[in-house]
Write an enzyme that holds these catalytic residues in place. Structure first.
Site, PDB file in Angstrom:
ATOM      1  N   ASP A  43       0.863  -1.102  -0.060  1.00  0.00           N
ATOM      2  CA  ASP A  43      -0.021  -0.032   0.107  1.00  0.00           C
ATOM      3  C   ASP A  43       1.007   1.202  -0.045  1.00  0.00           C
ATOM      4  O   ASP A  43       0.443   2.370   0.015  1.00  0.00           O
ATOM      5  CB  ASP A  43      -1.007  -0.084   0.973  1.00  0.00           C
ATOM      6  N   ASP A  82      -1.102  -6.208  -0.004  1.00  0.00           N
ATOM      7  CA  ASP A  82      -1.291  -5.288   1.104  1.00  0.00           C
ATOM      8  C   ASP A  82      -2.817  -5.220   1.256  1.00  0.00           C
ATOM      9  O   ASP A  82      -3.479  -4.862   0.396  1.00  0.00           O
ATOM     10  CB  ASP A  82      -0.592  -4.153   1.168  1.00  0.00           C
ATOM     11  N   GLU A 181       9.875  -4.084  10.441  1.00  0.00           N
ATOM     12  CA  GLU A 181      10.217  -2.738   9.788  1.00  0.00           C
ATOM     13  C   GLU A 181      10.650  -1.866  10.658  1.00  0.00           C
ATOM     14  O   GLU A 181      10.122  -1.691  11.893  1.00  0.00           O
ATOM     15  CB  GLU A 181       9.039  -2.328   9.162  1.00  0.00           C
TER      16      GLU A 181
HETATM   17  O1  KIV Z   1       3.495  -1.159   1.694  1.00  0.00           O
HETATM   18  C1  KIV Z   1       5.094  -1.470   1.689  1.00  0.00           C
HETATM   19  O2  KIV Z   1       5.293  -1.548   0.464  1.00  0.00           O
HETATM   20  C2  KIV Z   1       5.225  -2.259   2.774  1.00  0.00           C
HETATM   21  C3  KIV Z   1       6.517  -2.637   2.853  1.00  0.00           C
HETATM   22  C4  KIV Z   1       7.605  -1.550   2.892  1.00  0.00           C
HETATM   23  C5  KIV Z   1       7.113  -3.941   3.580  1.00  0.00           C
HETATM   24  O3  KIV Z   1       4.424  -2.537   3.487  1.00  0.00           O
END
Ligand code: KIV
Length: 274
Positions: A43, A82, A181
């Protein structure tokens, strides 16, 4: 050959998993050609592609639109999509409905959702319904405001404990991997040692079972904001602007197009038109 969940689990403690984000057809093609193990339609597209200043406005429709394009570019990759803010916070039935749509309408293989303790019931339900789940703890951008901004997490005992417990319970709830993260690298090592599923680090040190970086960060498409954990492998943003400036100059000076980029016709036909 496309990876499966058991293939990914099998990476635990072995060769690190390479996870790349992609948001469109071209990105999907490039990531698949580069030979990563997992493509994440993150996301983060809210910021990298849609120009928002956070991920909060991203919708399920946005995720579906982008993940479908990535799948067209990367037909043989294991794709994780996501679950955006608002798609699971309203309860387990809503989360199930959103996850089913994300998988069914995009052809993705798994979903990712942020959070530890508060999302365990959802993770359990999703995995029981055969939807593979990647967890995400530490700095969780959807709750960055509550966490004090885009800052490293888990530096004090209480928050480190919470992140560790979150990762352990995600494993118990059935997640097949977990993103860590922006946490201290020694905490990344501790969590990696204490759970049986692969940890995917982004700012969590080198001992994680895999690493993920955002496509635009790897390629240097923007230099607006560069977190400490980002390594930029190219400067495509600068190269793109230079190429576009050269194109504009050549159009204005009529250096482009040349005959090489033009179509011909017979002089006889042309004469008859005058
Ligand atoms: O949204 C995203 O790209 C992520 C990564 C940074 C793990 O959650």
């Amino acid at each position: 050959m496309k990876k499966t969940v058991p293939d990914i689990l099998d990476h635990k403690g072995k060769v690190p998993l390479v996870v790349m984000t992609a948001y469109d057809y071209a990105g999907g093609l490039q990531c698949e050609s580069a030979g990563g193990d997992i493509i994440l339609v993150g996301d983060s597209l809210g910021m990298t592609v849609l120009g928002y200043d956070s991920t909060m406005q991203v919708t399920v429709e946005d995720m579906i639109h982008h993940a479908k394009a990535v799948r067209r570019g990367a037909p043989s990759s294991f794709i994780v999509v996501d679950m955006p803010f608002g798609s699971f916070q309203t309860g387990t039935p809503d989360a199930l409905r959103a996850a089913v749509r994300l998988i069914k309408e995009t052809g993705a293989d798994a979903v990712k959702l942020e959070g530890g303790e508060p999302v365990l019931e959802i993770v359990q339900q999703l995995t029981q319904h055969n939807i593979p789940v990647m967890g995400h703890v530490g700095l969780t951008p959807q709750t960055a405001t509550a966490l004090g901004g885009f800052k490293v997490q888990g530096k004090d005992e209480k928050s480190a404990q919470m992140i560790l417990e979150g990762a352990k319970s995600l494993e118990r709830a059935g997640a097949f991997s977990v993103v860590l993260e922006a946490i201290p690298h020694k905490l990344g090592t501790l969590i990696t040692e204490q759970i049986g599923i692969p940890t995917i680090g982004i700012g969590a040190g080198s001992t994680c079972d895999g690493q993920v970086l955002v496509y635009h960060d790897v390629l240097g498409i923007y230099d607006r904001f560069k977190p400490k954990f980002v390594k930029q492998y190219a400067e495509l943003g600068r190269l793109s602007v230079e190429a576009l400036v050269q194109y504009a100059e050549e159009v204005r000076s009529r250096a482009f197009p040349t005959l090489e980029h033009s179509f011909s016709m017979s002089d006889d036909v042309l004469k008859r038109l005058y």
